[in-house]
Every structure is written in C-alpha cells, then in structure tokens.
Design an enzyme around this catalytic site. Structure first.
Site, PDB file in Angstrom:
ATOM      1  N   CYS A   2       0.854  -1.176   0.000  1.00  0.00           N
ATOM      2  CA  CYS A   2       0.000   0.000   0.000  1.00  0.00           C
ATOM      3  C   CYS A   2       0.891   1.228   0.000  1.00  0.00           C
ATOM      4  O   CYS A   2       2.104   1.131   0.141  1.00  0.00           O
ATOM      5  CB  CYS A   2      -0.917   0.010   1.230  1.00  0.00           C
ATOM      6  SG  CYS A   2      -2.126  -1.326   1.254  1.00  0.00           S
ATOM      7  N   LEU A  50      -4.028  -1.424  -1.623  1.00  0.00           N
ATOM      8  CA  LEU A  50      -4.130  -2.719  -2.282  1.00  0.00           C
ATOM      9  C   LEU A  50      -4.774  -3.636  -1.258  1.00  0.00           C
ATOM     10  O   LEU A  50      -4.183  -3.941  -0.215  1.00  0.00           O
ATOM     11  CB  LEU A  50      -2.756  -3.257  -2.690  1.00  0.00           C
ATOM     12  CG  LEU A  50      -2.760  -4.672  -3.292  1.00  0.00           C
ATOM     13  CD1 LEU A  50      -3.489  -4.694  -4.624  1.00  0.00           C
ATOM     14  CD2 LEU A  50      -1.338  -5.193  -3.471  1.00  0.00           C
ATOM     15  N   ALA A  51      -6.010  -4.053  -1.519  1.00  0.00           N
ATOM     16  CA  ALA A  51      -6.776  -4.811  -0.518  1.00  0.00           C
ATOM     17  C   ALA A  51      -6.289  -6.249  -0.452  1.00  0.00           C
ATOM     18  O   ALA A  51      -6.571  -7.060  -1.332  1.00  0.00           O
ATOM     19  CB  ALA A  51      -8.263  -4.775  -0.869  1.00  0.00           C
ATOM     20  N   ASN A  75       1.801   0.680   6.206  1.00  0.00           N
ATOM     21  CA  ASN A  75       1.969  -0.243   5.091  1.00  0.00           C
ATOM     22  C   ASN A  75       2.733  -1.434   5.649  1.00  0.00           C
ATOM     23  O   ASN A  75       3.816  -1.281   6.205  1.00  0.00           O
ATOM     24  CB  ASN A  75       2.756   0.427   3.967  1.00  0.00           C
ATOM     25  CG  ASN A  75       3.221  -0.542   2.888  1.00  0.00           C
ATOM     26  OD1 ASN A  75       4.294  -0.392   2.341  1.00  0.00           O
ATOM     27  ND2 ASN A  75       2.420  -1.541   2.576  1.00  0.00           N
ATOM     28  N   GLY A  76       2.171  -2.624   5.529  1.00  0.00           N
ATOM     29  CA  GLY A  76       2.892  -3.786   6.006  1.00  0.00           C
ATOM     30  C   GLY A  76       1.983  -4.913   6.431  1.00  0.00           C
ATOM     31  O   GLY A  76       0.794  -4.943   6.096  1.00  0.00           O
ATOM     32  N   THR A 337      24.283  -2.552  -9.572  1.00  0.00           N
ATOM     33  CA  THR A 337      23.795  -3.928  -9.462  1.00  0.00           C
ATOM     34  C   THR A 337      22.289  -3.974  -9.204  1.00  0.00           C
ATOM     35  O   THR A 337      21.602  -4.888  -9.655  1.00  0.00           O
ATOM     36  CB  THR A 337      24.566  -4.687  -8.356  1.00  0.00           C
ATOM     37  OG1 THR A 337      24.253  -6.060  -8.436  1.00  0.00           O
ATOM     38  CG2 THR A 337      24.231  -4.166  -6.974  1.00  0.00           C
ATOM     39  N   ARG A 340      20.551  -3.368 -12.618  1.00  0.00           N
ATOM     40  CA  ARG A 340      20.678  -4.573 -13.463  1.00  0.00           C
ATOM     41  C   ARG A 340      19.671  -5.647 -13.051  1.00  0.00           C
ATOM     42  O   ARG A 340      18.956  -6.205 -13.882  1.00  0.00           O
ATOM     43  CB  ARG A 340      22.086  -5.147 -13.335  1.00  0.00           C
ATOM     44  CG  ARG A 340      23.182  -4.381 -14.015  1.00  0.00           C
ATOM     45  CD  ARG A 340      24.509  -5.056 -13.705  1.00  0.00           C
ATOM     46  NE  ARG A 340      25.654  -4.357 -14.277  1.00  0.00           N
ATOM     47  CZ  ARG A 340      26.917  -4.678 -14.027  1.00  0.00           C
ATOM     48  NH1 ARG A 340      27.180  -5.692 -13.205  1.00  0.00           N
ATOM     49  NH2 ARG A 340      27.905  -3.999 -14.587  1.00  0.00           N
ATOM     50  N   GLY A 364      12.913 -14.579  -3.189  1.00  0.00           N
ATOM     51  CA  GLY A 364      14.056 -15.071  -2.419  1.00  0.00           C
ATOM     52  C   GLY A 364      15.032 -14.010  -1.976  1.00  0.00           C
ATOM     53  O   GLY A 364      16.147 -14.330  -1.596  1.00  0.00           O
TER      54      GLY A 364
END
Length: 563
Positions: A2, A50-51, A75-76, A337, A340, A364
């Site tokens: 969010c 964003l629900a 947000n979290g 980096t 990229r 990951g």
C-alpha cells in the site's frame, strides 16, 4: 503493498499539496482516501490501498471507536496480530492486522508497541490526546518510508520519495527528502499550528537481539544446544514458520522462482504450506530469462519437482534496455547492481499483473546477506570479518535488495502486486543464525549450512540444492553473453569518453567510475535532480579487487564454470 502519505504543518494549500500523494497511486489501485485531521486544518493523511485483508473495513487511516484520538496509516503486515489479540484479550473492530498497533500503543506506549510487532511495516501514528506523532519502520526496511522535515516544523512522510519531492514549503526552495532508517522509531511533539518538533529517534532492535515478541510467539519449540543436527532441526522449524506466517492474505499467492537455492526453497516450502492450509488454487511460480538462461532451466526443474503451475517469461535485450528508464524512476536509485537485477524483476512483475490473478508474490531476496551467500565471502579474511560483513549487508538491505523487491512489484498501471521478501531476513531467524559463528558457512560452497539443513528433505532436486551461486541479474542470460555485458555494450554508444572525463565535476558525490554507472546516474538525475544522496554508496564485493559488481567477473565463479 500500500502507499501511505501524511503532512503536518503545511503552509501551502492542502488540496494542492495532496497532488503529490498521487505520485504513489501505483502502490494501491483498489482505493484511495485523503482525510484531514480534526482540529488541524494543515494536517492530513493520504492512503492508496491494495486490498489484501479485510476488503470491507480495511481502509485507512485506521480509527476505532475505543480510541477516537488515535490515527494510524501503515503499510505492512503484522504476523503476530492474532496472537497478541488473544494474549491481551483486545477487542478488535476490524480484521486488519495493523489494528494491533492501536491496542498495543494504548496499553504500553510506543516503545513496547514497536518491539512487540513481528512483521514488516512502516507507519505514521498520531495521538491527538497527548499531541504526539510517531514514525516507525521494521528492522530491515522491507517496507519503505521517506520523510522530509524543515527547521520550522513542517513534516511530510511517504512510502516513496517521489511522493515528497514536488511538495512546496515557504522556508525552503528545495525540500530535503531522506529515507527513514529501518529498525528505528521517532517521537515528535505536535504543536497547535500543526507543526512538529522531533523529541527523540530510537533504534529499537539489532539483528543479533532476540526480539521482544518472541516471548509470545507460537513457533514450534526449538531444541536446546548447538550440535549440528540440533541446529539444522531448528533452522527447518524457523524457516517453515517464517513462510507459514506470511500466508496471511485473502488474495492469491504466487512465487518468483529463479532456480537458485533461496527462491527454490521458498517456493517448495510455500507450496507445502498451501497444501496443508487446503488452499484451493495451485501455486503459480514465475521465471524470467533470455534464451539459454541457466535460471530458466533450473526453475523448470524445480517447478517439475514440486508440481507448481509454472510460467516462463522470455525477454530480449531490446526489451530490457527499453525498461531502464522506468525501472530507475521506480527504484529511486542509480546503484548499478540494483538496476541490473531490477530489470528482470520489473518485467516479470509486469507479466504477472497482466496475465495472472496472483497478487501476493513471494521471492528469495535477503537470504544472501544473512547466510553469506555472495561469492566474495570466499575471500573473507576470517569468520569474524565475514560475520561483520553479513551484519553490514543486513543493515543496508533497504538500500538494495529489498528496495528492488518492493519497487519492481509495486510499479503498476492500474493493478498492483505485493512483493514478499525471503523469510530468512526476519528477526527470529537472524537472531538464531547470527549465533552460529563457529559453523563453517562456506566449506567449499557458499551457504553450506543452509544447503546441508535441507539435504534430506527432498524439498527440491539435489542438483538445485547444491547449485553454485548465480546472481539474478546474471542468471537471466547465458554465460556466453551476460546481461551486464549487454548493458555495457549499449551504454558504450550513449556515454562518450569526454563525458567520463568530466564525471567528477558533473557528479562530485558518488562519482560514477564506468560508462554504465554514468548512464544510470544521468537517468536518475533527470527524474530526481539533486537527490543523489539517497544512495550512500554503490553495492560492491569486498576483499577483492573488483571493478564490477557482477559475480561472473570473479575468479571463483569462472573456475566453478570451467569445472
């Protein structure tokens, strides 16, 4: 995923200032709200949603009847919110995990509250009764937060810097915007005119510390002692629990799968957990690469082994190069980096949004920092120095890997995905793993302990479990024609020698040393002029004479390929 935004003590018209909040609309396409704070005409909150949980009552700022003086924008995800609710017998008004912040704060204040949160978060909490404002961010900065504050007490906060850079204030023509440090909270006094004054900035958690919330966790009991089998058993318990608690969503879950060790273990464990939870849909896994990409081949083997619904996204060099401008704008960084590696993640996230209904995406990121997975760790002068480097990388995750995971999945035109980071960089696992200094982390191959932990699990194919490290930005292309070489060939025609000769005068801070770095910096400055200090330093390998961050330039990688 969010977007939060808030202003305190604005001198300018709020309706004009609020236009800046629309710069982060991509973070929450489901709904948005602006709300003025009662009694403070120059203070307001903005929220793009964003629900993921509680679609009916999950809008923010969160306010509940019991605490009419508290306003919360966050947000979290707070993974232990139900455990905390049950333990303290809190009465919830919504199903939103963040509501626990209000209850914990009312019970014990900000310090106890933030230390009790097991999760990833960035928040703004206002208490109009005590006239206090609190800012907080999770230990590793998985959720982003930026702030701008002037000497006369104007404060602005936002999930992304782009939501602050166009704000106006009477005392300064150039508003200084900076990231809010992970693992910290700040206390500010709120004045009658809506302006604030900072009282204290507190570092509330260190990666070596056992988190306070561990006292109330329902993780399976760990075995005492540090025998090798005991350690492996405990790591498996912690890893499984870290994945399980992240299933807290009403939306479909997917997983990025590069075919490397970390994403493969996450995908396999995730699929196992979804089956145990009797989720009715198959796990969708996603891999990206060019032709002859070793990642595509490895990911296919993993997907076949675990039985996921697998998608492969092919892209060519032209598509990758064309994405650079949007990627750098989204990232808000010019680190070589990071740029990229972000192109592939940006393109695959774009595919997921367009072609699937997976919304919550596991990945990951973050494991290499904790488990000493980067190839240059082979050159560490001692276990103690390797440990120090690992801790440094964990502290800086918010500048690099988790920044990439957040921005590339958040960037969207009308539909968003929520990026999830690898379960390994979490308070519980980091605390446990960093106690294992006396174990050989490399033993001939990076992340040896993690690989050995899952040796007999049959979670993933053995050849993947022991597959040597391949950076995401390298593995998406063939060994013969690496992605960094493609990029360098392109920028060779965009940046000439005269520009490089003048680089130190043009960019005195973090002066680019290569044409590729110069090109990224040019793009960044076009979008965010004068904001180069958002990146304190470039990501580069240590202990070696590296001139490029790509693992494929290192001697150890080259010898491994030949072997």
């Amino acid at each position: 995923m969010c977007g939060i935004w808030a202003l305190f003590g604005s001198d300018d018209c709020l309706s004009v200032q609020c236009l800046s909040a629309m710069k982060i609309a991509h973070r929450g396409p489901d709904a948005f709200r602006f709300e003025n704070v009662n009694g403070y005409t120059n203070c307001c909150f903005g929220f793009h949603r964003l629900a993921v949980v509680d679609p009916l009552f999950g809008m923010q700022p969160i306010r509940v009847k019991k605490y009419p003086y508290l306003w919360l924008c966050y947000n979290g995800e707070i993974y232990n919110h139900k455990k905390m609710q049950q333990h303290f017998e809190f009465e919830y008004q919504t199903k939103v995990d963040g509501e626990i912040i209000l209850h914990l704060y009312d019970k014990g204040g900000i310090e106890q509250t933030i230390c009790m949160l097991d999760g990833v978060f960035a928040f703004v909490l206002l208490d109009t009764a005590t006239k206090k404002v609190f800012l907080g961010r999770d230990t590793y900065g998985v959720r982003p937060l930026f702030k701008a504050m002037t000497e006369d007490g104007f404060l602005a906060v936002c999930s992304e810097a782009k939501g602050l850079v166009t704000l106006k204030h009477s005392t300064t023509p150039f508003l200084k915007v900076e990231p809010f440090l992970p693992g910290h909270y700040e206390v500010l006094d709120l004045k009658p005119n809506g302006k604030v004054a900072s009282v204290e900035m507190v570092k509330y958690h260190h990666c070596r510390d056992e988190p306070l919330h561990a006292l109330y966790d329902n993780v399976e009991k760990l075995f005492p002692g540090f025998e090798i089998e005991t350690v492996k058993n405990n790591l498996r318990i912690l890893f499984n629990n870290a994945v399980k608690k992240r299933l807290m969503t009403d939306r479909r879950i997917g997983c990025l799968l590069s075919g490397g060790l970390d994403s493969s273990l996450v995908a396999a464990t995730l699929l196992k957990q979804l089956k145990e939870a009797r989720v009715q849909y198959p796990l969708q896994t996603f891999a990206i690469g060019m032709e002859d990409s070793p990642d595509l081949l490895a990911a296919r083997k993993v997907a076949d082994h675990i039985g996921s619904e697998h998608y492969e996204v092919l892209f060519n060099s032209e598509e990758g190069i064309q994405a650079l401008d949007e990627v750098i704008f989204s990232l808000e960084t010019y680190d070589i980096t990071t740029v990229r590696a972000s192109v592939g993640m940006y393109l695959i996230s774009k595919y997921i949004r367009k072609n699937t209904d997976s919304v919550v995406i596991f990945s990951g990121e973050g494991s290499d920092e904790l488990t000493q997975g980067y190839i240059y760790f082979h050159k560490a002068p001692s276990p103690e120095k390797a440990e120090e480097e690992s801790e440094r990388l964990l502290r800086e995750l918010y500048l690099f890997d988790v920044l990439r995971a957040d921005r590339t999945t958040a960037n969207s035109k009308g539909k968003s995905t929520q990026g999830k980071n690898c379960p390994l960089p979490s308070d519980y696992i980091c605390n446990f793993y960093l106690m294992l200094l006396f174990f050989s982390r490399q033993n001939g191959i990076e992340k040896h302990l993690l690989r050995e932990t899952f040796e007999d699990s049959n979670l993933i194919p053995k050849e993947i479990l022991w597959r040597p490290k391949e950076a995401f930005s390298d593995g998406i292309t063939s060994v013969k024609n690496s992605w960094f070489k493609i990029l360098q060939e392109y920028v060779e025609h965009q940046v000439d020698d005269a520009m490089m000769a003048n680089a130190a005068q043009k960019f005195p801070f973090n002066t680019p040393k290569t044409k590729e770095g110069y090109y990224y910096r040019q793009v960044f400055e076009r979008h965010y002029p004068g904001r180069a200090d958002w990146l304190s330093h470039y990501w580069m390998p240590k202990w070696i004479n590296a001139t490029d961050p790509s693992a494929r330039t290192l001697t150890h990688y080259k010898s491994a390929v030949k072997a």
